[in-house]
Design a protein around this motif. Structure first.
Motif, short mmCIF file in Angstrom:
data_model
loop_
_atom_site.label_atom_id
_atom_site.label_comp_id
_atom_site.label_asym_id
_atom_site.label_seq_id
_atom_site.Cartn_x
_atom_site.Cartn_y
_atom_site.Cartn_z
N GLN A 121 0.72 -1.26 -0.09
CA GLN A 121 0.13 -0.04 -0.05
C GLN A 121 0.80 1.28 0.02
OE1 GLN A 121 -2.67 0.20 3.30
NE2 GLN A 121 -3.59 2.06 2.69
N TYR A 122 0.82 2.11 -1.08
CA TYR A 122 1.80 3.13 -1.20
C TYR A 122 1.02 4.41 -0.67
CZ TYR A 122 4.56 0.19 -4.04
OH TYR A 122 5.57 -1.19 -4.53
N TYR A 123 2.32 5.33 -0.12
CA TYR A 123 1.95 6.63 0.42
C TYR A 123 3.01 7.52 -0.17
CZ TYR A 123 -0.76 4.44 4.04
OH TYR A 123 -1.64 3.59 4.57
N PHE A 124 2.70 8.58 -1.11
CA PHE A 124 3.51 9.08 -2.02
C PHE A 124 3.60 10.57 -1.31
CE2 PHE A 124 4.86 11.60 -5.53
CZ PHE A 124 5.47 10.54 -6.42
N LYS A 136 -2.20 19.81 -11.98
CA LYS A 136 -1.64 19.49 -13.22
C LYS A 136 -0.90 18.58 -13.54
CE LYS A 136 -0.76 24.94 -13.20
NZ LYS A 136 0.07 26.10 -13.02
N TRP A 137 -0.89 17.78 -12.36
CA TRP A 137 -0.09 16.34 -12.55
C TRP A 137 -0.67 15.47 -13.59
CZ3 TRP A 137 2.63 13.75 -8.17
CH2 TRP A 137 3.45 14.41 -7.21
N TYR A 138 0.08 14.70 -14.53
CA TYR A 138 -0.39 13.97 -15.42
C TYR A 138 -1.17 12.71 -14.79
CZ TYR A 138 -0.18 10.13 -18.98
OH TYR A 138 -0.41 9.00 -20.03
N ARG A 139 -2.68 12.64 -15.21
CA ARG A 139 -3.57 11.69 -14.95
C ARG A 139 -3.66 11.57 -13.24
NH1 ARG A 139 -3.67 6.42 -18.55
NH2 ARG A 139 -5.58 6.14 -17.35
N ILE A 140 -3.62 12.78 -12.72
CA ILE A 140 -4.01 12.96 -11.20
C ILE A 140 -5.06 12.40 -10.85
CG2 ILE A 140 -5.06 14.98 -11.47
CD1 ILE A 140 -2.59 13.82 -8.60
N ASP A 141 -6.20 12.21 -11.46
CA ASP A 141 -7.48 11.72 -11.06
C ASP A 141 -7.38 10.11 -11.03
OD1 ASP A 141 -9.01 13.93 -10.73
OD2 ASP A 141 -9.60 14.10 -12.77
N ASP A 142 -6.32 9.35 -11.70
CA ASP A 142 -6.41 8.01 -11.76
C ASP A 142 -5.06 7.69 -10.68
OD1 ASP A 142 -7.96 7.48 -13.97
OD2 ASP A 142 -6.52 8.05 -15.13
N LEU A 143 -4.10 8.67 -10.48
CA LEU A 143 -2.91 8.54 -9.63
C LEU A 143 -3.58 8.48 -8.24
CD1 LEU A 143 -0.04 8.06 -8.92
CD2 LEU A 143 0.23 10.83 -9.14
N ILE A 144 -4.57 9.21 -7.83
CA ILE A 144 -5.14 9.14 -6.42
C ILE A 144 -5.65 8.07 -6.07
CG2 ILE A 144 -5.19 11.81 -6.21
CD1 ILE A 144 -8.04 11.55 -6.75
N LYS A 145 -5.94 7.25 -7.20
CA LYS A 145 -6.77 5.74 -6.83
C LYS A 145 -5.57 4.64 -6.71
CE LYS A 145 -10.55 6.96 -10.03
NZ LYS A 145 -10.97 6.45 -11.30
N LEU A 146 -4.46 5.13 -6.91
CA LEU A 146 -3.24 4.03 -6.78
C LEU A 146 -2.52 4.48 -5.47
CD1 LEU A 146 -1.72 3.95 -10.38
CD2 LEU A 146 -3.38 2.48 -9.42
N VAL A 147 -2.34 5.42 -4.93
CA VAL A 147 -1.67 5.96 -3.81
C VAL A 147 -2.32 6.79 -3.02
CG1 VAL A 147 0.50 5.93 -5.19
CG2 VAL A 147 -0.49 7.88 -4.66
N SER A 148 -1.74 7.07 -1.55
CA SER A 148 -2.37 7.75 -0.59
C SER A 148 -1.39 8.83 -0.76
CB SER A 148 -2.48 7.18 0.53
OG SER A 148 -3.23 6.13 0.70
N PHE A 149 -1.76 10.22 -0.89
CA PHE A 149 -0.79 11.23 -0.87
C PHE A 149 -0.57 11.74 0.57
CE2 PHE A 149 -1.57 12.09 -5.39
CZ PHE A 149 -0.37 12.43 -5.72
N VAL A 150 0.60 12.10 0.85
CA VAL A 150 1.02 12.52 2.16
C VAL A 150 1.72 14.12 1.80
CG1 VAL A 150 2.60 12.06 4.08
CG2 VAL A 150 1.57 10.07 2.87
N GLY A 151 0.93 15.05 2.47
CA GLY A 151 1.48 16.40 2.30
C GLY A 151 2.38 16.58 3.75
#
Length: 210
Positions: A121-124, A136-151
């Protein structure tokens, strides 16, 4: 007389309950030109606060945003990351983008990693200053389905986004790779800004000189 053996019922064994425990892995991407103590602090704080099993440092192959005057070979950047994390068993290097070469999009990379390692389980991990650029990230709506973003929270940046972000407080230390390169060119000390092994590597290989 009652036959005891006939009155005892043998029940079937209960199967043990198994849970699908996915490995929690942080991804800290960057040019690492060079890696410095700020990177290590961020990685350790996020790992500790979120209870991650590992944090992978993922160097870029050929980052398009880096001034070519200051870009160095990927092998040197990878070597310095390996030196920097050698004493932390929770840190590793992820070589996917280096091995692929060229310009990599985070979506393509994480799609490859999730397919190759479905047990993770990935945390970006990204800086708070990068959150505003997510649309502006490439395919961001698909990326957020693959990872959990950590700010990583930073002064001057509001911890808010239309995307789901896990916010983490990290001691802010104003160290950057740009600062380190500048100090090396000016023959100034970078001791305590980078791990000692990285400092030695920079000196021995005469990196970032004029």
């Amino acid at each position: 007389m009652v036959n005891v053996s006939q009155t005892v019922q043998v029940l079937p064994k209960t199967k043990p309950i198994t849970q699908n425990h996915r490995k929690r892995v942080g991804i800290l991407g960057g040019t690492f030109n060079p890696v410095h103590n700020g990177h290590l602090i961020i990685a350790e704080q996020v790992r500790d606060q979120l209870g991650l099993d590992k944090v992978y440092f993922m160097p870029d192959a050929n980052p398009p945003h880096v001034d070519p005057k200051f870009a160095i070979d990927a092998k040197d950047r990878v070597a310095m990351v390996n030196l920097a994390i050698s004493n932390n068993t929770k840190f590793e290097v992820e070589m996917t983008e280096i091995l692929r070469g060229g310009v990599s999009y985070s979506y393509d990379t994480m799609l490859e990693l999730t397919r190759r390692h479905p047990e993770n389980q990935y945390y970006f991990i990204i800086g708070g200053d990068m959150v505003n650029y997510l649309p502006k990230w490439y395919r961001i709506d698909d990326l957020i389905k693959l990872v959990s973003f950590v700010g990583v929270k930073r002064d001057g940046y509001t911890p808010a986004s239309k995307y789901p972000i896990i916010w983490v407080d990290v001691p802010y230390i104003d160290i950057s790779s740009t600062l380190i390169r500048s100090k090396v060119r000016q023959h100034q000390s970078i001791r305590y800004l980078v791990p000692d092994a990285v400092l030695k590597y920079i000196k021995e290989n005469r990196l970032y000189g004029k």
